[in-house]
Motif scaffolding. Structure first.
Motif, PDB file in Angstrom:
ATOM      1  N   ARG A 113      32.774  33.384  43.048  1.00 54.87           N
ATOM      2  CA  ARG A 113      33.443  34.439  43.811  1.00 54.87           C
ATOM      3  C   ARG A 113      32.392  35.108  44.660  1.00 54.87           C
ATOM      4  NH1 ARG A 113      37.783  35.309  46.316  1.00 54.87           N
ATOM      5  NH2 ARG A 113      39.125  36.996  45.678  1.00 54.87           N
ATOM      6  N   PHE A 114      32.689  35.330  45.939  1.00 49.99           N
ATOM      7  CA  PHE A 114      31.679  35.726  46.895  1.00 49.99           C
ATOM      8  C   PHE A 114      32.133  36.921  47.703  1.00 49.99           C
ATOM      9  CE2 PHE A 114      28.912  34.847  50.636  1.00 49.99           C
ATOM     10  CZ  PHE A 114      27.713  34.633  49.969  1.00 49.99           C
ATOM     11  N   ASP A 115      31.285  37.928  47.765  1.00 48.36           N
ATOM     12  CA  ASP A 115      31.532  39.100  48.604  1.00 48.36           C
ATOM     13  C   ASP A 115      30.986  38.781  49.990  1.00 48.36           C
ATOM     14  OD1 ASP A 115      31.020  41.580  50.040  1.00 48.36           O
ATOM     15  OD2 ASP A 115      31.444  42.612  48.148  1.00 48.36           O
ATOM     16  N   LEU A 116      31.877  38.687  50.979  1.00 47.38           N
ATOM     17  CA  LEU A 116      31.480  38.279  52.316  1.00 47.38           C
ATOM     18  C   LEU A 116      30.634  39.330  53.040  1.00 47.38           C
ATOM     19  CD1 LEU A 116      34.876  36.665  53.360  1.00 47.38           C
ATOM     20  CD2 LEU A 116      32.760  35.470  52.726  1.00 47.38           C
ATOM     21  N   ARG A 117      30.768  40.583  52.650  1.00 45.88           N
ATOM     22  CA  ARG A 117      29.968  41.640  53.287  1.00 45.88           C
ATOM     23  C   ARG A 117      28.570  41.709  52.676  1.00 45.88           C
ATOM     24  NH1 ARG A 117      35.069  44.117  52.362  1.00 45.88           N
ATOM     25  NH2 ARG A 117      36.276  44.198  54.288  1.00 45.88           N
ATOM     26  N   GLN A 118      28.514  41.660  51.345  1.00 46.79           N
ATOM     27  CA  GLN A 118      27.232  41.740  50.633  1.00 46.79           C
ATOM     28  C   GLN A 118      26.481  40.400  50.649  1.00 46.79           C
ATOM     29  OE1 GLN A 118      25.963  44.535  49.205  1.00 46.79           O
ATOM     30  NE2 GLN A 118      27.718  45.704  49.951  1.00 46.79           N
ATOM     31  N   ARG A 119      27.229  39.308  50.925  1.00 51.13           N
ATOM     32  CA  ARG A 119      26.671  37.954  50.925  1.00 51.13           C
ATOM     33  C   ARG A 119      26.071  37.597  49.561  1.00 51.13           C
ATOM     34  NH1 ARG A 119      29.483  35.923  54.513  1.00 51.13           N
ATOM     35  NH2 ARG A 119      28.201  34.071  54.458  1.00 51.13           N
ATOM     36  N   SER A 120      26.831  37.930  48.515  1.00 47.53           N
ATOM     37  CA  SER A 120      26.370  37.622  47.160  1.00 47.53           C
ATOM     38  C   SER A 120      27.562  37.408  46.236  1.00 47.53           C
ATOM     39  CB  SER A 120      25.497  38.755  46.621  1.00 47.53           C
ATOM     40  OG  SER A 120      26.254  39.948  46.520  1.00 47.53           O
ATOM     41  N   LYS A 121      27.293  36.754  45.105  1.00 49.59           N
ATOM     42  CA  LYS A 121      28.363  36.513  44.152  1.00 49.59           C
ATOM     43  C   LYS A 121      28.747  37.805  43.443  1.00 49.59           C
ATOM     44  CE  LYS A 121      25.714  35.191  40.082  1.00 49.59           C
ATOM     45  NZ  LYS A 121      25.506  34.172  39.058  1.00 49.59           N
ATOM     46  N   ILE A 122      29.992  37.843  42.988  1.00 47.16           N
ATOM     47  CA  ILE A 122      30.500  39.004  42.252  1.00 47.16           C
ATOM     48  C   ILE A 122      31.305  38.499  41.052  1.00 47.16           C
ATOM     49  CG2 ILE A 122      30.578  40.533  44.263  1.00 47.16           C
ATOM     50  CD1 ILE A 122      33.633  39.965  44.380  1.00 47.16           C
ATOM     51  N   HIS A 123      31.584  39.392  40.130  1.00 49.09           N
ATOM     52  CA  HIS A 123      32.410  39.048  38.969  1.00 49.09           C
ATOM     53  C   HIS A 123      33.862  38.840  39.389  1.00 49.09           C
ATOM     54  CE1 HIS A 123      29.309  39.656  36.018  1.00 49.09           C
ATOM     55  NE2 HIS A 123      29.039  40.864  36.497  1.00 49.09           N
ATOM     56  N   LEU A 124      34.533  37.948  38.676  1.00 48.70           N
ATOM     57  CA  LEU A 124      35.968  37.757  38.895  1.00 48.70           C
ATOM     58  C   LEU A 124      36.713  38.979  38.378  1.00 48.70           C
ATOM     59  CD1 LEU A 124      36.316  34.102  37.567  1.00 48.70           C
ATOM     60  CD2 LEU A 124      36.236  34.832  39.955  1.00 48.70           C
ATOM     61  N   ASP A 125      37.605  39.532  39.186  1.00 48.58           N
ATOM     62  CA  ASP A 125      38.416  40.648  38.705  1.00 48.58           C
ATOM     63  C   ASP A 125      39.496  40.094  37.765  1.00 48.58           C
ATOM     64  OD1 ASP A 125      41.049  40.231  40.196  1.00 48.58           O
ATOM     65  OD2 ASP A 125      39.620  40.285  41.858  1.00 48.58           O
ATOM     66  N   GLU A 126      40.142  40.977  37.049  1.00 45.67           N
ATOM     67  CA  GLU A 126      41.100  40.541  36.018  1.00 45.67           C
ATOM     68  C   GLU A 126      42.292  39.785  36.598  1.00 45.67           C
ATOM     69  OE1 GLU A 126      42.205  39.578  32.341  1.00 45.67           O
ATOM     70  OE2 GLU A 126      40.304  40.511  32.929  1.00 45.67           O
ATOM     71  N   THR A 127      42.798  40.207  37.738  1.00 45.14           N
ATOM     72  CA  THR A 127      43.932  39.510  38.358  1.00 45.14           C
ATOM     73  C   THR A 127      43.547  38.088  38.740  1.00 45.14           C
ATOM     74  OG1 THR A 127      44.814  41.593  39.199  1.00 45.14           O
ATOM     75  CG2 THR A 127      45.600  39.567  40.255  1.00 45.14           C
ATOM     76  N   THR A 128      42.394  37.942  39.359  1.00 44.11           N
ATOM     77  CA  THR A 128      41.899  36.617  39.745  1.00 44.11           C
ATOM     78  C   THR A 128      41.689  35.749  38.512  1.00 44.11           C
ATOM     79  OG1 THR A 128      40.840  37.570  41.692  1.00 44.11           O
ATOM     80  CG2 THR A 128      40.057  35.400  40.982  1.00 44.11           C
ATOM     81  N   ARG A 129      41.090  36.332  37.495  1.00 43.75           N
ATOM     82  CA  ARG A 129      40.854  35.615  36.234  1.00 43.75           C
ATOM     83  C   ARG A 129      42.172  35.114  35.635  1.00 43.75           C
ATOM     84  NH1 ARG A 129      36.910  35.176  33.111  1.00 43.75           N
ATOM     85  NH2 ARG A 129      35.641  36.694  34.185  1.00 43.75           N
ATOM     86  N   GLN A 130      43.196  35.956  35.612  1.00 35.10           N
ATOM     87  CA  GLN A 130      44.491  35.569  35.043  1.00 35.10           C
ATOM     88  C   GLN A 130      45.149  34.462  35.863  1.00 35.10           C
ATOM     89  OE1 GLN A 130      45.739  36.458  32.088  1.00 35.10           O
ATOM     90  NE2 GLN A 130      43.821  37.574  31.811  1.00 35.10           N
ATOM     91  N   ARG A 131      45.064  34.555  37.175  1.00 36.71           N
ATOM     92  CA  ARG A 131      45.633  33.495  38.029  1.00 36.71           C
ATOM     93  C   ARG A 131      44.919  32.168  37.792  1.00 36.71           C
ATOM     94  NH1 ARG A 131      45.605  37.092  43.470  1.00 36.71           N
ATOM     95  NH2 ARG A 131      47.535  38.246  43.145  1.00 36.71           N
TER      96      ARG A 131
END
Length: 141
Positions: A113-131
């Motif tokens: 999972r990638f933050d396009l503004r920060q240009r770095s990986k981020i943790h999966l949020d709970e909604t994304t994780r469930q999907r």
């Protein structure tokens, strides 16, 4: 979802996609799998992905070619999530003959999972994780 996952691509090996030996060229396997990736990741991310400044960065891909794909072959790609990590997913695409179910190729991908503004990986949020977990095949969870 079937025992193979969801259908993420359906198409044909056009003659213009084939190499001098009459088989689907590697570049076109990758393009078909890439289209399939957009389908599965879109279902996981949802509509808010682009507006939220988030994306995915593939960090590892592995392709196994199992059976020749001749010009005119109808193919269907089935995809499912194999593993859900803290900030990454591992998913598998299977390209099969639409008419005969022959396995032509598989691609396993690890994406973060990638933050396009920060240009770095981020943790999966709970909604994304469930999907993502909903796209795992029973027995592999």
């Amino acid at each position: 979802m079937s025992e193979r996952g969801i259908v993420t691509y359906a198409g044909i090996a056009h003659p213009w996609m084939c190499d001098a030996m009459g088989h689907l060229n590697v570049r076109h396997y990758v393009a078909m799998f890439d289209d399939a990736s957009f389908q599965i990741l879109g279902r996981i991310a949802g509509k808010e992905d682009a507006d939220g400044g988030l994306g995915w960065a593939d960090v590892h891909m592995e392709i196994d070619y199992k059976h020749e794909t001749a010009a005119g072959t109808l193919v269907t790609v089935y995809s499912h999530v194999e593993k859900v990590g803290t900030s990454s997913l591992t998913y598998l695409h299977e390209m099969r003959g639409t008419l005969d179910d022959v396995l032509h190729a598989q691609m396993r991908t690890v994406t973060v999972r990638f933050d396009l503004r920060q240009r770095s990986k981020i943790h999966l949020d709970e909604t994304t994780r469930q999907r993502a977990m909903a796209l795992q095949i029973d027995g592999l969870k």
